[in-house]
Design a protein around this motif. Sequence first.
Motif, short mmCIF file in Angstrom:
data_model
loop_
_atom_site.label_atom_id
_atom_site.label_comp_id
_atom_site.label_asym_id
_atom_site.label_seq_id
_atom_site.Cartn_x
_atom_site.Cartn_y
_atom_site.Cartn_z
N ALA A 99 1.02 -1.29 0.09
CA ALA A 99 0.04 0.09 -0.06
C ALA A 99 0.84 1.38 0.05
CB ALA A 99 -0.99 -0.13 1.17
N VAL A 100 2.02 1.29 0.95
CA VAL A 100 2.83 2.25 0.91
C VAL A 100 3.59 2.72 -0.51
CG1 VAL A 100 4.83 3.36 1.96
CG2 VAL A 100 3.10 2.13 3.45
N GLN A 103 0.94 4.26 -2.98
CA GLN A 103 0.70 5.37 -2.78
C GLN A 103 1.84 6.48 -2.79
OE1 GLN A 103 -2.55 6.42 -2.57
NE2 GLN A 103 -3.31 4.40 -2.96
N ASP A 104 2.85 5.94 -2.06
CA ASP A 104 4.02 7.00 -1.74
C ASP A 104 5.38 6.65 -2.41
OD1 ASP A 104 2.61 8.44 0.25
OD2 ASP A 104 2.75 6.21 1.24
N ARG A 146 -2.67 4.55 5.20
CA ARG A 146 -2.07 3.46 4.57
C ARG A 146 -2.32 2.15 5.36
NH1 ARG A 146 -2.06 6.99 1.79
NH2 ARG A 146 -0.47 8.39 1.11
N GLN A 149 -5.85 1.30 3.83
CA GLN A 149 -5.79 0.88 2.35
C GLN A 149 -5.11 -0.32 2.22
OE1 GLN A 149 -3.46 4.41 1.67
NE2 GLN A 149 -5.07 5.70 1.01
N SER A 150 -4.38 -1.00 3.27
CA SER A 150 -3.67 -2.06 3.11
C SER A 150 -4.63 -3.25 3.06
CB SER A 150 -2.61 -2.36 4.02
OG SER A 150 -3.11 -2.82 5.29
#
Length: 201
Positions: A99-100, A103-104, A146, A149-150
């Motif tokens: 997820a990280v 997104q990042d 996050r 979201q994970s």
Amino acid sequence: MPRTVDYFLAPQSPWTYLGHERFVRMAREAGAAVRVRPIDLGRIFPISGGLPLARRAPQRQAYRLVELRRFSEHLGLPLNLHPKFFPVSGDAAARLIVAVDQQDGSDAALRIAGAVLAAVWVQERDIASDTVLAELLRECGLAAARLPQSKEPGVQQQYEAHTQAAIDANVFGSPSYVIDGELFWGQDRLDFVQRRLSSDH
């Protein structure tokens, strides 16, 4: 021309912990792009001849501890040989790393991966706990969002896709690094990874 490394990792692996910061540093110094790919060893071991730790022969279990101690001392890295929360499921942490990454980006994914690995092997923290994962996000300066979201289906699908990519690349353990189709297994192969990253072909 900068290279791309597929970094296949299980977030509960002590060997991945021992190699993580060295790998991140050498990839950065080489200007290499890193695709962070958390994998499910529970899917990989049955088709690659691997065994979960508890099912390995006593001799192998004993020697594993000798090698972990040797490498910990050699590298100057702290490591608890018998951490409080191990064995531990890596699935929730793996999905968080995915997820990280989504997104990042990969740098943030490498940062949270390093925090997860240290949580198990240095800090005696339970990476299967949402509370701990939320703390790690905060400590890494990443958004609390996050974690929820994970748990979304798309993240699970990506986690499964990473695991399938590992199977397709003949990966059988963690950490594994794949560069231009060439597989390097284990943190003790990082010297070869570095040579490959610095080569012209």
